[in-house]
Design a protein around this motif. Structure first.
Motif, mmCIF file in Angstrom:
data_model
loop_
_atom_site.group_PDB
_atom_site.id
_atom_site.type_symbol
_atom_site.label_atom_id
_atom_site.label_comp_id
_atom_site.label_asym_id
_atom_site.label_seq_id
_atom_site.Cartn_x
_atom_site.Cartn_y
_atom_site.Cartn_z
ATOM 1 N N LEU A 1 3.986 8.264 -6.885
ATOM 2 C CA LEU A 1 2.481 8.161 -7.404
ATOM 3 C C LEU A 1 2.597 6.900 -8.461
ATOM 4 C CD1 LEU A 1 -0.034 10.067 -7.447
ATOM 5 C CD2 LEU A 1 0.746 11.242 -9.485
ATOM 6 N N TYR A 2 1.406 6.538 -8.450
ATOM 7 C CA TYR A 2 1.202 5.444 -9.384
ATOM 8 C C TYR A 2 0.007 5.520 -10.322
ATOM 9 C CZ TYR A 2 4.168 3.302 -5.920
ATOM 10 O OH TYR A 2 5.377 3.110 -5.101
ATOM 11 N N VAL A 3 -0.085 4.844 -11.393
ATOM 12 C CA VAL A 3 -1.358 4.750 -12.277
ATOM 13 C C VAL A 3 -1.813 3.482 -12.390
ATOM 14 C CG1 VAL A 3 -0.259 4.638 -14.512
ATOM 15 C CG2 VAL A 3 -2.454 5.692 -14.247
ATOM 16 N N ARG A 4 -3.366 3.439 -12.305
ATOM 17 C CA ARG A 4 -4.058 2.112 -12.457
ATOM 18 C C ARG A 4 -5.041 2.357 -13.536
ATOM 19 N NH1 ARG A 4 -5.110 -3.014 -10.672
ATOM 20 N NH2 ARG A 4 -7.303 -3.398 -10.305
ATOM 21 N N PHE A 5 -5.219 1.329 -14.316
ATOM 22 C CA PHE A 5 -6.455 1.285 -15.315
ATOM 23 C C PHE A 5 -7.545 0.602 -14.985
ATOM 24 C CE2 PHE A 5 -2.870 3.117 -17.766
ATOM 25 C CZ PHE A 5 -3.334 3.923 -18.791
ATOM 26 N N SER A 6 -8.438 0.800 -14.646
ATOM 27 C CA SER A 6 -9.679 0.201 -13.908
ATOM 28 C C SER A 6 -10.895 0.739 -13.914
ATOM 29 C CB SER A 6 -9.256 -0.374 -12.521
ATOM 30 O OG SER A 6 -9.514 0.766 -11.506
ATOM 31 N N GLU A 7 -12.042 0.213 -13.272
ATOM 32 C CA GLU A 7 -13.243 0.841 -13.186
ATOM 33 C C GLU A 7 -13.131 1.955 -12.069
ATOM 34 O OE1 GLU A 7 -16.265 -2.096 -13.089
ATOM 35 O OE2 GLU A 7 -15.278 -3.401 -14.712
ATOM 36 N N GLY A 8 -12.123 2.117 -11.590
ATOM 37 C CA GLY A 8 -11.725 3.117 -10.358
ATOM 38 C C GLY A 8 -11.671 2.612 -9.107
ATOM 39 N N PRO A 9 -11.454 3.447 -7.913
ATOM 40 C CA PRO A 9 -11.160 3.141 -6.843
ATOM 41 C C PRO A 9 -12.218 2.309 -6.058
ATOM 42 C CG PRO A 9 -10.899 5.437 -7.031
ATOM 43 C CD PRO A 9 -11.268 4.921 -8.352
ATOM 44 N N VAL A 10 -13.475 2.815 -6.243
ATOM 45 C CA VAL A 10 -14.783 2.044 -5.687
ATOM 46 C C VAL A 10 -14.967 0.673 -6.133
ATOM 47 C CG1 VAL A 10 -17.086 2.219 -5.193
ATOM 48 C CG2 VAL A 10 -15.730 4.248 -5.239
ATOM 49 N N ALA A 11 -14.769 0.425 -7.478
ATOM 50 C CA ALA A 11 -14.774 -0.970 -7.836
ATOM 51 C C ALA A 11 -13.698 -1.737 -7.280
ATOM 52 C CB ALA A 11 -14.919 -0.717 -9.495
ATOM 53 N N ASP A 12 -12.341 -1.083 -7.393
ATOM 54 C CA ASP A 12 -11.237 -1.977 -6.866
ATOM 55 C C ASP A 12 -11.421 -2.303 -5.395
ATOM 56 O OD1 ASP A 12 -10.273 -1.902 -9.493
ATOM 57 O OD2 ASP A 12 -8.658 -0.258 -9.016
ATOM 58 N N ALA A 13 -11.930 -1.478 -4.572
ATOM 59 C CA ALA A 13 -12.002 -1.792 -3.106
ATOM 60 C C ALA A 13 -13.072 -2.871 -3.079
ATOM 61 C CB ALA A 13 -12.526 -0.505 -2.628
ATOM 62 N N ALA A 14 -13.913 -3.286 -3.942
ATOM 63 C CA ALA A 14 -15.007 -4.243 -3.646
ATOM 64 C C ALA A 14 -14.235 -5.558 -4.144
ATOM 65 C CB ALA A 14 -16.217 -3.864 -4.409
ATOM 66 N N THR A 15 -13.495 -5.566 -4.786
ATOM 67 C CA THR A 15 -12.979 -7.135 -5.409
ATOM 68 C C THR A 15 -11.295 -7.147 -5.222
ATOM 69 O OG1 THR A 15 -12.682 -8.116 -7.432
ATOM 70 C CG2 THR A 15 -12.277 -6.026 -7.715
ATOM 71 N N ALA A 16 -10.965 -8.534 -5.319
ATOM 72 C CA ALA A 16 -9.530 -8.703 -5.090
ATOM 73 C C ALA A 16 -8.839 -9.016 -6.492
ATOM 74 C CB ALA A 16 -9.560 -10.170 -4.468
ATOM 75 N N SER A 17 -7.724 -8.650 -6.622
ATOM 76 C CA SER A 17 -6.908 -8.519 -7.733
ATOM 77 C C SER A 17 -6.363 -10.002 -8.052
ATOM 78 C CB SER A 17 -5.758 -7.419 -7.758
ATOM 79 O OG SER A 17 -6.216 -6.012 -7.737
ATOM 80 N N ARG A 18 -6.249 -10.397 -9.095
ATOM 81 C CA ARG A 18 -5.851 -11.791 -9.592
ATOM 82 C C ARG A 18 -4.882 -11.821 -10.811
ATOM 83 N NH1 ARG A 18 -7.819 -16.146 -7.235
ATOM 84 N NH2 ARG A 18 -9.548 -15.921 -5.990
ATOM 85 N N ASP A 19 -3.927 -12.555 -10.717
ATOM 86 C CA ASP A 19 -3.086 -12.638 -11.773
ATOM 87 C C ASP A 19 -3.989 -13.391 -12.972
ATOM 88 O OD1 ASP A 19 -1.100 -13.040 -13.906
ATOM 89 O OD2 ASP A 19 -0.458 -15.061 -12.935
ATOM 90 N N HIS A 20 -4.269 -12.704 -14.021
ATOM 91 C CA HIS A 20 -5.321 -13.287 -15.074
ATOM 92 C C HIS A 20 -4.880 -14.699 -15.669
ATOM 93 C CE1 HIS A 20 -7.847 -10.119 -14.634
ATOM 94 N NE2 HIS A 20 -6.880 -9.293 -14.876
ATOM 95 N N GLU A 21 -3.446 -14.905 -15.775
ATOM 96 C CA GLU A 21 -2.842 -16.167 -16.325
ATOM 97 C C GLU A 21 -2.850 -17.294 -15.360
ATOM 98 O OE1 GLU A 21 0.763 -15.562 -18.218
ATOM 99 O OE2 GLU A 21 0.172 -13.667 -19.506
ATOM 100 N N SER A 22 -2.432 -16.953 -14.326
ATOM 101 C CA SER A 22 -2.274 -18.127 -13.223
ATOM 102 C C SER A 22 -3.455 -18.414 -12.299
ATOM 103 C CB SER A 22 -1.168 -18.008 -12.427
ATOM 104 O OG SER A 22 -1.311 -16.880 -11.601
ATOM 105 N N GLY A 23 -4.335 -17.158 -12.295
ATOM 106 C CA GLY A 23 -5.466 -17.193 -11.345
ATOM 107 C C GLY A 23 -5.300 -16.999 -10.119
ATOM 108 N N CYS A 24 -3.816 -16.706 -9.694
ATOM 109 C CA CYS A 24 -3.252 -16.270 -8.355
ATOM 110 C C CYS A 24 -3.946 -15.057 -7.942
ATOM 111 C CB CYS A 24 -1.881 -16.225 -8.335
ATOM 112 S SG CYS A 24 -1.003 -17.916 -8.453
ATOM 113 N N LEU A 25 -4.385 -14.934 -6.542
ATOM 114 C CA LEU A 25 -4.772 -14.026 -5.852
ATOM 115 C C LEU A 25 -3.382 -13.009 -5.630
ATOM 116 C CD1 LEU A 25 -7.080 -12.645 -4.675
ATOM 117 C CD2 LEU A 25 -6.649 -13.503 -2.433
ATOM 118 N N LEU A 26 -3.531 -11.745 -5.993
ATOM 119 C CA LEU A 26 -2.446 -10.861 -5.861
ATOM 120 C C LEU A 26 -2.565 -10.184 -4.322
ATOM 121 C CD1 LEU A 26 -2.193 -9.400 -9.462
ATOM 122 C CD2 LEU A 26 -0.698 -11.324 -8.339
#
Length: 138
Positions: free
Chosen positions: A24-49
């Motif tokens: 089991l994991y934890v994530r701090f975000s706007e929630g799973p619906v918002a997360d499904a609609a966007t790609a995660s990025r490394d904020h320092e490099s800008g790289c797509l995760l």
């Protein structure tokens, strides 16, 4: 809160869930619906995760302290991400890689529960009481 998933209100409730669902994991975000609609990025490099950045709630095999102590430490790790539009939520998924802080990156995620912000406050109290924050091993 998310419809159809439990809302956990104490560290003890999070511990019960971890004992029932693993890993089991934890994530701090706007929630799973918002997360499904966007790609995660490394904020320092800008790289797509290649997945969502998460923190493990399931302890490592070497952990020999109370489960609640592990949870307190893990929840405090990213508590700085709390905001009026961001909250912690528990999830499962498949590890697709590691992020820049060596955190797991998950795909094929399933929301399991939301975690009340009061739990993060309880975790901070437990962390402060049980750990030597900032100790560097010297």
């Amino acid at each position: 809160m998310l419809p159809g998933v439990p809302h956990l209100r104490s560290l003890a409730e999070v511990a019960e869930l971890v004992e029932a669902v693993s890993p089991l994991y934890v994530r701090f975000s706007e929630g799973p619906v918002a997360d499904a609609a966007t790609a995660s990025r490394d904020h320092e490099s800008g790289c797509l995760l290649p997945g969502l950045s998460v923190n493990p709630l399931t302890p490592e095999p070497w952990w020999d302290r109370k489960l609640e102590h592990w949870l307190a430490r893990q929840l405090c790790q990213y508590a700085h991400l709390l905001a009026p539009d961001r909250y912690p939520w528990a999830l499962t998924g498949e590890i697709a890689g590691r992020g820049p802080d060596c955190e797991p990156l998950l795909v094929a995620t399933t929301a399991v529960a939301t975690i009340d912000q009061a739990v993060v406050a309880e975790a901070a109290e437990t962390y402060e009481r049980e750990f030597r924050a900032g100790a560097d091993g010297r």
